[in-house]
Each structure stands twice: as structure tokens, then as C-alpha cells.
Design an enzyme around this catalytic site. Structure first.
Site, short mmCIF file in Angstrom:
data_model
loop_
_atom_site.label_atom_id
_atom_site.label_comp_id
_atom_site.label_asym_id
_atom_site.label_seq_id
_atom_site.Cartn_x
_atom_site.Cartn_y
_atom_site.Cartn_z
N TYR A 117 -16.51 0.97 6.16
CA TYR A 117 -15.07 1.18 6.26
C TYR A 117 -14.70 1.79 7.61
O TYR A 117 -13.86 1.25 8.34
CB TYR A 117 -14.58 2.07 5.12
N GLY A 127 0.81 -1.22 0.00
CA GLY A 127 0.00 0.00 0.00
C GLY A 127 0.83 1.26 0.00
O GLY A 127 2.07 1.22 0.02
N THR A 181 -7.97 5.93 10.74
CA THR A 181 -8.53 6.87 9.79
C THR A 181 -9.48 7.88 10.41
O THR A 181 -10.08 7.64 11.46
CB THR A 181 -9.29 6.08 8.70
#
Length: 306
Positions: A125, A10, A101
Site C-alpha cells: 500500500y 470514499g 499517506t
């Protein structure tokens, strides 16, 4: 010290592996094909064979829209993977540094979010990432969770590279102007994670817990796009400046709801570690210069760019 880097394929994981030698660290980078974090057996075997002194988890299911219809996959990586790594790290007596996040928040605030603010994710998410945070805190006291936002970089898929592609294809673009956040360069996130790992290698401990780290100042996607095009045009990455128009979120519907407000208060992180957030304008410039260099390389080698 050897560090196990999960999610090395990533944006952030790639940068961690590339930059580790500059911090005197040996990065054992593992992508999802090499190490499935949803498998406790694979994690245990990797730790037993490699004997890392610390784990950095940058592995995540990050397809925000797809997560709405693939919740099982999102939770397998973002919750269960985090739980597995935390349990294995605790058993091995090594710490875990983990990325989270801004999507753990509802996005309805108007002041920068602090670590202690109420979490209320609006989609799968964010909910799966919040569940991962909670799983880590329950299993490994020696953890450091770093929430960040609007990640972009040289490697992987991100807003900056999408804008460059669209800027070459179109004369005019509409970009969302009513979502506010903090663009954060993957390399800067990797840098602070490696600095923390290096300090742990020297000191044997850190101030464990939950922190926020993002670029500064805040802006809209529309503002960010404008700066991307301005700098890219100066560097010759795009031939002309496209006509930008601000649009509302309602004009660009997506399966998953995006937070309207993703501004993170990073003062706790700066106070604890003396590492100030970086200005995203300068960080963006570094990424665009590197992308320009990478694009020139095949031309200089006599290879025609497709």
C-alpha cells in the site's frame, strides 16, 4: 469553478462533494464505477465532456492488508491512476490536488516526519502510494500532494465506527498502544482541499508541491479508542464504557506491517497557506454528534433500527 472529484465514494471524496457548495464550487463527484482512474480513455473523456477547472483525486486502493496479495490492483489505482490523472491534467492545463499517506514512511522515527524526510514504505500500500506521488511529480508541475494519516469520518469504514460497533458488542477490548499517529477527520481534509481549490479559482495559482496535513496532537490507537468511548458514552451512542486494555502490535498480527510512528509535521503546510491543523478531540466530537443524529433519524421516523 467546476472541480472533478475522483473517489467520491470514499471518506474524503464524499465530504468534498458534500461541502463544495459552501466554498462556491461545483463538485463533479465520480466513484470508481463512474470513473476508473486506471483508464486514461475514461479520464480523457470525462475531462473533455465536463471541462473542470481543477481535479481532486481522493481515489485510492486503501485495503492495506489485501494489498499484500493484490499488488497489481493496488498499483493500478494508486500509481497508474495517479499518473493518468496527472498526465490528463497537464494536457488540459488544469491542476491536480492529490491525497497521499503516512504509509510512505517506515514508521521507525521518533520526530514528526517532514516532507523532505526519507521515504521507505514497508508494504505494498505505502509503496504504491509513493509511486503515485512520484508519477504525479514527473507529469504535472501544477500539483499539490497532501499526505495525511489515520483518516476517520461519518461516511465509510474507519476506526471510529469500528470502535462504536465493538463497544456495543463487548464488555472488554484490547487496543494497540505502541503505534503512534495523528487522527484526521475526513471533513477537515475535505475542507482544506476545497479552500485550496477556492484560492486557485480566485488567484489562478497555488504554492505547488508536497505537504503534510493531519489532526493534532499525536496519540496511540489505545488513547484514541478511549476518547471515542468517552465522548460516545456522553452522547448516548454506547450504553456503557467497555474495559480497555493496551496491547502490543505483536499481539495483533496483520498481513501488512503498520508504521509504529505516523506523526506528520504540518508546519510547512501551515506556513504556506495559513491553515493550522485541527485538534482531533474536537473533530471527533463533530463526527460523533453527526453519527448520533443519523442514528436518531430512523427512530424519529418510526423505523426500528436493525
Amino acid at each position: 469553478m467546476r472541480i472533478l472529484v475522483c473517489g467520491a465514494g470514499g471518506q474524503v471524496g464524499h465530504e468534498v462533494v458534500n461541502r463544495a457548495p459552501g466554498f462556491g464550487l461545483v463538485a463533479l463527484g465520480r466513484n470508481r464505477q463512474q470513473l476508473d482512474v486506471s483508464s486514461p480513455e475514461q479520464i480523457a473523456r470525462e475531462i473533455q465532456e465536463q471541462r473542470p477547472g481543477l481535479i481532486i483525486n481522493a481515489a485510492a486502493y486503501t485495503h492495506v492488508d489485501n494489498a499484500e496479495t493484490h499488488a497489481e490492483q493496488a498499483y493500478a489505482v494508486n500509481r497508474d491512476g495517479a499518473a493518468n490523472l496527472a498526465a490528463a491534467a497537464c494536457q488540459a492545463g488544469i491542476p491536480l490536488l492529490h491525497l497521499s499517506t503516512d504509509y510512505v514512511f517506515a514508521g521507525d522515527a521518533r520526530a514528526a516526519y517532514r516532507e523532505s524526510d526519507h521515504t521507505a514504505p514497508t508494504g505494498v500500500y505505502g509503496a504504491s502510494k509513493l509511486a503515485g506521488e512520484q508519477a504525479i511529480a514527473a507529469r504535472q508541475p501544477a500539483h499539490l500532494i497532501l499526505r495525511t494519516s489515520w483518516v476517520y469520518g461519518v461516511h465509510g469504514h474507519n476506526f471510529v465506527k469500528t470502535m462504536l460497533r465493538l463497544g456495543r458488542q463487548r464488555d472488554a477490548l484490547g487496543v494497540v498502544s505502541d503505534q503512534i499517529g495523528c487522527p484526521t477527520q475526513a471533513g477537515s481534509i475535505a475542507g482544506v482541499l476545497l479552500e485550496l481549490a477556492s484560492r486557485y479559482a480566485r488567484q489562478g495559482t497555488l504554492e505547488w508541491g508536497l505537504y503534510h496535513y493531519s489532526g493534532q496532537p499525536s496519540c496511540s490507537w489505545y488513547d484514541f479508542a478511549g476518547e471515542i468511548f468517552r465522548q460516545a458514552h456522553e452522547l448516548g451512542l454506547i450504553e456503557r464504557l467497555p474495559q480497555l486494555s493496551p496491547i502490543l502490535t505483536a499481539q495483533y498480527p496483520t498481513p501488512a506491517r503498520r508504521p509504529a510512528w505516523s506523526v506528520l509535521d504540518c508546519s510547512r503546510f501551515e506556513a504556506a497557506f495559513g491553515l493550522a491543523p485541527r485538534d482531533w478531540h474536537a473533530d471527533l466530537g463533530e463526527v460523533l454528534v453527526e453519527l448520533s443524529r443519523l442514528e436518531r433519524r430512523p427512530l424519529e421516523a418510526g423505523v426500528r433500527r436493525a
